[in-house]
Design a protein around this motif. Structure first.
Motif: not given
Length: 324
Positions: A163-171, A192-202, A205-208
């Motif tokens: 559909x043209x979206x960019x997918x961020x997936x946690x595993x 298991x080794x990354x803060x997914x909130x911080x990575x999503x914000x990164x 670009x901080x938008x969520x």
């Protein structure tokens, strides 16, 4: 005599028993089908354990494929010999044969085999309502998906990318991260080794993100809220880690006038017309090759307890099918 997996009391996998059952002739509005393949889903564990209460004794499973053997009075759009599948039925799919309301059955196109159908109906119809109805994913969206290497996750990632979206997936592992990327995830986060909130914000670009698809529940829900852009939505469609604690709705205001929904396939597909339309869209994207159904494990139906144990222990990826 026909056999089925049934349970007389709730509990662990050991409560599942392989026993003889009498199926009988279909009544008005029913069909008798002989299964060839049965889908395994986390909701089956919820039913078996008592998290989702059922009337006991009970069968199990709501997704399968097979062949119509006989139809009851009033059934005009199915005939013996038709290949059919379903993903939204009364419990009882863990069986060699069964009676089922005919309005839950969908004729399979020749392009989709039985094993694929059994692996995709409940999961694929779930993805359809999540990304086409609960939040209508559009080109340019960046979305967050938990359990991206699971059965629903692999289908959702591919369809959303289509559909043209960019997918961020946690595993939970590097192996699952690679699998998720192969199926459409542009970014993967090993929680298991990354803060997914911080990575999503990164990543954003901080938008969520405008939507989080969360089937994990207790372990992820509050952090899922923190990943949202203002006016964003968490679609909580499962709870593999446990039930979410009661929520102070004031948090939704504080975090940006957010939305939360707890959708189910049962509601979205309750009307026959809706079910047929949802299935057509699913069959189209699978038939075109835009979404590939990845059956990663198969087990004999009588070994359903072992299959559920492996699913709960996160030993499986993609879809799992019980062969009849």
């Amino acid at each position: 005599m026909t056999h089925a997996i049934r349970f007389n009391t709730t509990g662990g996998p050991e409560v599942l028993v392989w026993e003889e059952v009498a199926v009988g002739k279909p009544g008005p509005g029913e069909a008798r089908i002989r299964h060839t393949a049965v889908g395994l889903n986390f909701v089956d564990i919820y039913n078996r354990s008592g998290l989702y209460p059922v009337q006991l004794p009970s069968g199990l499973g709501a997704e399968a494929a097979g062949v119509v053997e006989e139809v009851g009075p009033g059934v005009t759009d199915l005939a013996p010999g038709d290949r059919v599948a379903y993903g939204n039925s009364p419990l009882g799919a863990y069986a060699e044969a069964r009676l089922i309301p005919a309005d839950r059955l969908l004729k399979l196109p020749d392009t989709i085999d039985d094993t694929t159908a059994a692996a995709m109906m409940l999961k694929g119809l779930t993805v359809q309502y999540l990304i086409r109805q609960t939040y209508r994913v559009k080109a340019g969206d960046t979305i967050l998906l938990h359990a991206a290497a699971g059965g629903v996750g692999l289908i959702l990632s591919q369809w959303a990318k289509h559909l043209g979206a960019t997918v961020i997936g946690t595993v939970s592992s590097d192996e699952k991260a690679a699998l998720a990327r192969q199926h459409g995830c542009a970014h993967t986060i090993n929680y298991t080794r990354e803060d997914f909130v911080a990575r999503v914000k990164e990543i954003t670009g901080g938008q969520g993100v405008p939507v989080v698809y969360d089937s994990v529940g207790k372990d992820t829900f509050l952090k899922s809220l923190d990943c949202l852009a203002p006016l964003g939505l968490v679609a909580l469609f499962g709870q593999s880690s446990g039930s979410v604690e009661p929520l102070n709705l004031g948090l939704l205001a504080q975090k940006g006038s957010l939305y939360v929904t707890r959708p189910t396939l049962f509601t979205y597909a309750a009307k026959r017309d809706n079910l047929v339309a949802m299935a057509k869209e699913l069959f189209d994207v699978v038939g075109s090759g835009a979404v590939k159904i990845d059956v990663r494990q198969t087990y004999p139906l009588k070994e359903a307890a072992r299959a559920q144990t492996d699913l709960a222990a996160r030993k499986t990826t993609g879809s799992t099918v019980l062969l009849v």
